[in-house]
Design a protein around this motif. Structure first.
Motif: not given
Length: 287
Positions: A165-166, A169, A193
């Motif tokens: 997720a990071q 992002s 995702y």
């Protein structure tokens, strides 16, 4: 050799990769005549940077990447990018050993039988010793009779890298999963995702709730992965692209994009001091 093309390579080194590996890399660069002959940043805080030169990006990477992949357990995380590279506008990721910390065919093989053949053939394929398409057809045949419930269970239990997720992002751009594995795995991850805008993959033939050992469509081979990158790039009208992969079948894709990252998630998961992909991406983005 005409050395009109320059790019930097960043090596991220942890405690599991010895200084001997760095020395092997330096000898390899000299042997392949890729050394720029100018400055480089020595190993500081787990990262070393070198300036390389060749006739083209394709020539440089097709020569160097297979040698780095062959290091396997001693493989550092590597980032190749032009000297003037800018922020990626689109990102492409392999699946096995990149976004998830395992080889899915090996996992399925373990559910089918206790034989080590699947693991050994997969390792040979990722190192480039066996052609991917030939190997994949053989490995699918090994799964003959596997209940589809095992496929569904693995789809739910894939060991996704902890910082995905990071990573997405930080990139903040359209991303794609470019895999030669079963499409259901990539689709499941893309569903979790939403930053993933598309996937590649193939599908096993299923009859009576079991795999037949055959495919229902064509194998997605190394050149197919590169072609997909070109197709998406043309459709999106972008020039600054990033690709992440770990094996020999990823080399054509890694040659297509301006920034290429060689990252083995399984090796990092087993490390006492893992290098997170988000750390590498953050460094590229100036973080």
């Amino acid at each position: 050799m005409n050395k009109a093309y320059n790019e930097d390579i960043h090596l991220y080194i942890n405690n599991d990769v010895s200084s001997h590996t760095v020395a092997i890399f330096e000898r390899t660069v000299v042997e392949l005549d890729l050394w720029d002959g100018c400055t480089y940043e020595p190993l500081v805080r787990g990262k070393a940077t070198y300036r390389l030169a060749s006739s083209s990006r394709h020539a440089l990477r097709t020569a160097l990447l297979p040698r780095l992949i062959a290091l396997q357990g001693q493989q550092p995380v590597c980032v190749l990018r032009p000297v003037d590279a800018s922020k990626p506008q689109v990102a492409f990721f392999d699946l096995d050993n990149t976004l998830i910390a395992t080889e899915l065919m090996v996992e399925l093989g373990m559910r089918q039988c206790a034989d080590d053949t699947m693991r050994r053939l997969t390792l040979m394929t990722m190192s480039g010793a066996v052609p991917f398409s030939e190997s994949f057809i053989c490995r699918v045949a090994m799964l003959t009779g596997l209940p589809v419930s095992e496929l569904d269970a693995l789809t739910q239990d894939m060991p996704v890298i902890p910082d995905l997720a990071q990573v997405l992002s930080l990139l903040n751009c359209s991303s794609y999963i470019v895999s030669g594995a079963f499409r259901c795995f990539s689709e499941a991850l893309a569903h979790r995702y939403p930053a993933f805008c598309g996937v590649t993959g193939t599908s096993p033939e299923i009859i009576g709730g079991r795999l037949t050992g055959r495919l229902s469509d064509a194998v997605v081979g190394p050149e197919d992965k590169a072609a997909y990158v070109r197709q998406i790039s043309a459709r999106c009208g972008v020039e600054n692209r990033l690709a992440v992969g770990d094996g020999a079948n990823d080399v054509p894709m890694l040659c297509e994009t301006e920034t290429a990252i060689l990252y083995n998630a399984s090796a990092q998961a087993q490390s006492t001091a893992p290098i997170l992909l988000s750390r590498v991406i953050a460094s590229l983005m100036g973080g």
